[in-house]
Enzyme design. Sequence first.
Site, PDB file in Angstrom:
ATOM      1  N   SER A 162     -16.373 -31.116  -4.328  1.00 57.06           N
ATOM      2  CA  SER A 162     -16.813 -31.572  -5.644  1.00 57.06           C
ATOM      3  C   SER A 162     -16.516 -33.053  -5.798  1.00 57.06           C
ATOM      4  O   SER A 162     -15.644 -33.604  -5.126  1.00 57.06           O
ATOM      5  CB  SER A 162     -16.091 -30.801  -6.747  1.00 57.06           C
ATOM      6  OG  SER A 162     -14.726 -31.190  -6.814  1.00 57.06           O
ATOM      7  N   ASP A 163     -17.247 -33.690  -6.706  1.00 62.47           N
ATOM      8  CA  ASP A 163     -16.788 -34.987  -7.168  1.00 62.47           C
ATOM      9  C   ASP A 163     -15.518 -34.759  -7.975  1.00 62.47           C
ATOM     10  O   ASP A 163     -15.215 -33.638  -8.388  1.00 62.47           O
ATOM     11  CB  ASP A 163     -17.860 -35.678  -8.015  1.00 62.47           C
ATOM     12  CG  ASP A 163     -17.677 -37.187  -8.061  1.00 62.47           C
ATOM     13  OD1 ASP A 163     -16.573 -37.672  -7.751  1.00 62.47           O
ATOM     14  OD2 ASP A 163     -18.642 -37.888  -8.422  1.00 62.47           O
ATOM     15  N   TRP A 164     -14.770 -35.826  -8.211  1.00 67.16           N
ATOM     16  CA  TRP A 164     -13.454 -35.687  -8.835  1.00 67.16           C
ATOM     17  C   TRP A 164     -13.587 -35.175 -10.272  1.00 67.16           C
ATOM     18  O   TRP A 164     -14.220 -35.800 -11.110  1.00 67.16           O
ATOM     19  CB  TRP A 164     -12.726 -37.022  -8.772  1.00 67.16           C
ATOM     20  CG  TRP A 164     -11.868 -37.190  -7.548  1.00 67.16           C
ATOM     21  CD1 TRP A 164     -10.599 -37.679  -7.525  1.00 67.16           C
ATOM     22  CD2 TRP A 164     -12.172 -36.853  -6.177  1.00 67.16           C
ATOM     23  NE1 TRP A 164     -10.101 -37.671  -6.230  1.00 67.16           N
ATOM     24  CE2 TRP A 164     -11.042 -37.171  -5.387  1.00 67.16           C
ATOM     25  CE3 TRP A 164     -13.285 -36.308  -5.540  1.00 67.16           C
ATOM     26  CZ2 TRP A 164     -10.992 -36.967  -4.011  1.00 67.16           C
ATOM     27  CZ3 TRP A 164     -13.248 -36.104  -4.167  1.00 67.16           C
ATOM     28  CH2 TRP A 164     -12.121 -36.427  -3.423  1.00 67.16           C
TER      29      TRP A 164
END
Length: 838
Positions: free
Chosen positions: A224-226
């Site tokens: 995932s992105d952060w």
Amino acid sequence: MVQLDVEKTIEELTLGEKVALTAGIDFWHTAAVPRLNIPSLRMSDGPNGVRGTRFFNGVPAACFPCATALGATWDTKLLYEVGRLMGEESIAKGAHVVLGPTINTQRSPLGGRGFESFAEDGVLSGILAGHYCKGLQETGVAATLKHFVCNDQEHERLAVDSIVTMRAMREIYLLPFQLAMRICKTACVMTAYNKVNGTHVSENKQIITDILRKEWGWDGLVMSDWFGTYSTCDAINAGLDLEMPGPTRWRGTALAHAVSSNKAFEFVMDERVRNILNLHNFVEPLGIPENAPEKALNRPEDQALLRRAAAESVVLIKNQDNILPLKKEKPILVIGPNAKTAAYCGGGSASLDAYYTVTPFEGVAAQSQGEVTFSQGVYSYKELPLLGPLLKTDDGKKGFKFRVYNEPPSEPNRQLIDELHLESSSGFLMDYKHPKIKTFTFYVDMEGYFTPEEDGIYDFGVTVVGTGKLFVDDELVVDNSKNQRQGTAMFGNATVEEKGSKELKAGQTYKVVLQFGTAPTSDLDMRGVVIFGPGGFRFGAARRVSQEELISKAAELASQTSQVVIFAGLTSEWETEGYDRDHMDLPPGSDEMISRVLDANPDTVVVIQSGTPVTMPWAHKAKALLQAWFGGNECGNGIADVLYGNVNPAAKLPLSFPVRLQDNPSYLNFRSERGRVLYGEDIYVGYRYYEKVDLAPLFPFGHGLSYTTFSRSDLSLATTPEKPQLEDGEPITVTVSVTNTGSVAGAEIVQLWVAPPPTGVNRPVRELKGFTKVFLQPGETKKVEIVVEKKLATSWWDEQREKWASEKGTYEVLVTGTGDEVLKSSFEVEKTRYWLGL
């Protein structure tokens, strides 16, 4: 680290260990299972340099030109070299995974992270990204293609639903990922923050599993992105292997419970863990230990590459009367807000503490053999310039003391627990740690001494994620501790800049103190999923001046000088992750300054630094104009190399520059409206739109001049017999002779375009399908070859069949480059065929 027997390890892992492996443990590290020799891996941003593990007071790093700058080079060999150096920088920082490159599509000039992606065209972006990743992964470091997919704006980026046709998603937004993977199957892919057609990408099975894994045959790790994970079961079942960062929000005990209740089956968990373990095996040969120390490289050969990349990215847009290159022996007047500012990178994830920076003024001054004069022209800061570098400590060092306490200043007997010496008065404390600090609540006094060079009223400004009070000689000048207002800095978490002023005398020394309280002391409502720990601070100052006075002085000096260059544009304040620009204009006063200087001296050279297009209402006046982007460590030297002719410019625009914002195809459909953004321009992004509606941009995609001239001739085209099924193995080979017809050695970029036959669907007038770069001495001729697969040269996405369609008919081939000359040929597709795959 050791190579793991993946299947045996999966059998030996407990459910709890499997769950732990699927989420990070902190901002940059994955979980370890020591009993099975599974170490923790380190990741690091990213887009234009490897920052390491610390935003605050980190180890300096090489800063590369931004992605649009690299895109302007159209140079696959250079991108490969950049990728290799990125890998070596990653190893120095003890990082196994680089979180880049970004290959989203600039559907609007306003996108806050537009500078992070290579181009508006998927072929240019995808091919460059593929060679960049190839160079990076040959060092043993894992590359991460991001943000998969349609993460093309910052406004409500965590929540916005990108409504896009499948045809546009395939032909425009997925295409750069697809083409990059044909060149280099990256070890990792990062999902986008946003939804696509109703479902967040991190839990979108169609995108992650059906397209990425099954159709394209990719078998790497999806992260995932952060803070871009939004569910437990939906994400794990869709194919999201790793939630970042840690500690987990959605996995842990919730995921273990989901498996025990068959909301997520254990064989699905095994698939997620398998991809994580395969990543371990991919990076194992690096030999980077857990929690490796971070080091700096900064080798002479690296500096040379950064300088070459900066210079080769500069686009010569106009050069009437051959004003350029400049004469080194002549005096030169340097004007503008970017002249003595190193606009070396954009903001957000792309920001880092560079080893060093070179301003355009420094670059020009280092090469000029005549007198170099400077005039400010205008100030273009969004927030007051950082005060830290102008301060001195009580023992005479540049910068200020950073003193940390657990108690507020009102506590008379508080104990000092840490003291640092800093130069930058902008700090993001998300990764600051000290053993005596147990919570996110603590207090910092920053103290330095300022000696102004001029009398006047000085404005002071404070921006915080937290609270701040700024004192000058014990007088409260700025109070940003109550009645706070939400701003856009620091990923949208900070306050607006609160200001105050004080009259100061030249030569007198003043004590400046910022009393800072961390994020929990703020009275702002900080709702949202992204919380950056203790917060951050920024304080600046500047003498109050009249812009009119500055502009008049610059114009007067320009009228008296034969060689004048203006440096204007944007900086990381204006282009940054966290928010989109509201308009395409330069900062207030810049256009007036440029216009009046051009009136005073029509031979003035204008250099614009920005990551994405800006309006240029004075462009018709400018005889010489360059687009110089955010050029990394060596931006000033790179620009000067082009200005003085050490480097012959060859770069071409990777983006269309519209005359005005209203001309761009996404104008009516940019930003979130009630939670969604409609990609109403469909496939007509960038040049595809301008050519379809016959609307001339200010400067078109692919435009760029040289100090020499080229001719192209002897176009030949070869195809292979068609097969029953359309697949790889039907190349179209285009050969053309390129001659340097001028008197200066230089490089030419040859562009291959294909125009489709009339069909029953709307298609662009033409589309870029290939390119190459060739270096030629004066009078030299070389044959160049561009090869493209027929299926990629001819196909559009058929939504009814859910396949690519290569329709029968006559396809026109157009070969272009510097200048207006176009060579044409054609080839036939004898039978309509359909295909799927990479």
